[in-house]
Design a protein around this motif. Sequence first.
Motif, mmCIF file in Angstrom:
data_model
loop_
_atom_site.group_PDB
_atom_site.id
_atom_site.type_symbol
_atom_site.label_atom_id
_atom_site.label_comp_id
_atom_site.label_asym_id
_atom_site.label_seq_id
_atom_site.Cartn_x
_atom_site.Cartn_y
_atom_site.Cartn_z
ATOM 1 N N HIS A 116 16.678 16.613 -7.526
ATOM 2 C CA HIS A 116 17.172 16.537 -9.017
ATOM 3 C C HIS A 116 16.145 17.513 -9.723
ATOM 4 N N ALA A 117 16.881 18.150 -10.738
ATOM 5 C CA ALA A 117 15.868 19.198 -11.403
ATOM 6 C C ALA A 117 14.851 18.511 -12.021
ATOM 7 N N ASP A 118 15.113 17.175 -12.409
ATOM 8 C CA ASP A 118 13.944 16.377 -13.309
ATOM 9 C C ASP A 118 13.190 15.338 -12.143
ATOM 10 N N PRO A 119 11.949 15.899 -11.733
ATOM 11 C CA PRO A 119 11.581 15.104 -10.411
ATOM 12 C C PRO A 119 11.297 13.681 -10.623
ATOM 13 N N GLU A 120 11.318 13.212 -11.884
ATOM 14 C CA GLU A 120 10.976 11.704 -12.446
ATOM 15 C C GLU A 120 12.558 10.964 -11.870
ATOM 16 N N LYS A 121 13.489 11.649 -11.748
ATOM 17 C CA LYS A 121 14.638 11.162 -11.121
ATOM 18 C C LYS A 121 15.063 11.117 -9.926
ATOM 19 N N GLU A 122 14.329 12.085 -8.934
ATOM 20 C CA GLU A 122 14.640 12.210 -7.704
ATOM 21 C C GLU A 122 13.774 11.214 -6.847
ATOM 22 N N THR A 123 14.575 10.475 -5.959
ATOM 23 C CA THR A 123 14.021 9.455 -5.268
ATOM 24 C C THR A 123 12.843 9.728 -4.506
ATOM 25 N N PRO A 124 11.659 9.060 -4.602
ATOM 26 C CA PRO A 124 10.525 9.545 -3.959
ATOM 27 C C PRO A 124 10.728 9.616 -2.197
ATOM 28 N N PHE A 125 10.263 10.382 -1.618
ATOM 29 C CA PHE A 125 10.160 10.704 -0.196
ATOM 30 C C PHE A 125 8.944 10.735 0.290
ATOM 31 N N PHE A 126 8.518 10.403 1.519
ATOM 32 C CA PHE A 126 7.194 10.270 2.067
ATOM 33 C C PHE A 126 7.196 11.386 3.399
ATOM 34 N N ARG A 127 6.128 11.973 3.326
ATOM 35 C CA ARG A 127 5.609 12.810 4.638
ATOM 36 C C ARG A 127 5.462 11.774 5.635
ATOM 37 N N VAL A 128 5.732 11.951 6.747
ATOM 38 C CA VAL A 128 5.601 10.952 8.075
ATOM 39 C C VAL A 128 4.773 11.785 9.077
ATOM 40 N N PRO A 180 0.753 -1.248 0.019
ATOM 41 C CA PRO A 180 -0.027 -0.030 0.165
ATOM 42 C C PRO A 180 0.954 1.238 0.212
ATOM 43 N N VAL A 181 2.065 1.122 0.544
ATOM 44 C CA VAL A 181 3.003 2.610 0.613
ATOM 45 C C VAL A 181 3.309 2.705 -0.749
ATOM 46 N N LEU A 182 3.932 1.675 -1.368
ATOM 47 C CA LEU A 182 4.594 1.634 -2.852
ATOM 48 C C LEU A 182 3.546 2.165 -3.832
ATOM 49 N N ALA A 183 2.266 1.859 -3.628
ATOM 50 C CA ALA A 183 1.117 2.294 -4.349
ATOM 51 C C ALA A 183 0.954 3.668 -4.274
ATOM 52 N N LEU A 184 1.188 4.399 -3.388
ATOM 53 C CA LEU A 184 1.011 5.740 -3.258
ATOM 54 C C LEU A 184 2.301 6.530 -4.310
ATOM 55 N N VAL A 185 3.217 5.886 -4.764
ATOM 56 C CA VAL A 185 4.016 6.380 -5.591
ATOM 57 C C VAL A 185 3.486 6.314 -6.901
ATOM 58 N N ASP A 186 3.623 7.189 -7.745
ATOM 59 C CA ASP A 186 3.236 7.177 -9.349
ATOM 60 C C ASP A 186 3.845 6.057 -9.785
ATOM 61 N N ALA A 187 3.388 5.042 -10.708
ATOM 62 C CA ALA A 187 3.859 3.891 -11.330
ATOM 63 C C ALA A 187 5.131 3.928 -11.848
ATOM 64 N N PRO A 188 5.489 4.926 -12.687
ATOM 65 C CA PRO A 188 6.753 5.030 -13.201
ATOM 66 C C PRO A 188 7.878 5.278 -12.633
ATOM 67 N N ARG A 189 7.642 5.902 -11.212
ATOM 68 C CA ARG A 189 8.705 6.169 -10.116
ATOM 69 C C ARG A 189 8.809 5.044 -9.197
ATOM 70 N N ARG A 190 8.157 4.130 -9.129
ATOM 71 C CA ARG A 190 8.076 3.168 -8.279
ATOM 72 C C ARG A 190 9.427 2.276 -8.372
ATOM 73 N N GLU A 191 10.242 1.849 -9.405
ATOM 74 C CA GLU A 191 11.354 1.608 -9.480
ATOM 75 C C GLU A 191 12.348 2.193 -8.824
ATOM 76 N N LEU A 192 12.322 3.500 -8.802
ATOM 77 C CA LEU A 192 13.162 4.480 -7.827
ATOM 78 C C LEU A 192 13.624 3.744 -6.491
ATOM 79 N N LEU A 193 12.323 3.013 -5.924
ATOM 80 C CA LEU A 193 12.516 2.494 -4.587
ATOM 81 C C LEU A 193 12.991 0.925 -4.692
ATOM 82 N N ILE A 194 13.131 0.530 -5.649
ATOM 83 C CA ILE A 194 13.397 -1.260 -5.796
ATOM 84 C C ILE A 194 15.243 -1.136 -5.694
ATOM 85 N N ALA A 195 15.587 -1.942 -4.932
ATOM 86 C CA ALA A 195 17.021 -2.089 -4.878
ATOM 87 C C ALA A 195 17.489 -2.951 -6.032
ATOM 88 N N GLU A 196 18.865 -2.883 -6.535
ATOM 89 C CA GLU A 196 19.296 -3.630 -7.475
ATOM 90 C C GLU A 196 20.210 -4.756 -6.765
#
Length: 195
Positions: free
Chosen positions: A183-195, A153-169
């Motif tokens: 990052h100037a391009d928000p699509e490349k910045e790691t998603p952060f959460f408000r807690v 449910p938390v990963l689902a809060l992130v836009d689908a194209p950006r979810r990969e930014l939270l998956i480890a290699e």
Amino acid sequence: MIDTHKTGEFRYPVSDIRDQDEAGFGITPSQTVGPYVHIGLTLEGAEIIAAEGDTVDVTFTVLDGNGDPIADAMIEIWQSRPDGTYNTTEHEGFRGLGRGMCDETGSVTFTTLVPGASEDEAPHLKVGVFARGMLERLYTRLYFPEQDNSSDPVLALVDAPRRELLIAEQVDGGYRKTIVMQHADPEKETPFFRV
């Protein structure tokens, strides 16, 4: 970007006040979490969350929007045990909490166990990022590539194209994750959460 190598003038004048009784009354400026965030927060061996069992190394690298390492960042992780529980005595020698200072490459490595699924959430690490110039820590997560993360449910809060930014290699029997800040391009910045 976050300035890890200060060479110019300070933004505010340097005070010559040496005693708190000499300071005027009023609101004081906000204090950032750096550059001395590690003093009193990190202990030797704090990156080792588990020393026994099927341990894995998880390496984080923190970069600014230019791709430069943030050499004085501190990473804090919290996690469940492999059975998905928190704060039990089932796994001796497992703390569930780790802290580490990044080196000159912006990297820090933790030794831990892969967490289990808990409370309808996929296995993950909760990640806090501290660095100079920040007023509060940033919160993000690390998910594991071999797990089914589709119903988290938390990963689902992130836009689908950006979810990969939270998956480890997966690398050399462990994991690696790059955290990109500002990052100037928000699509490349790691998603952060408000807690």
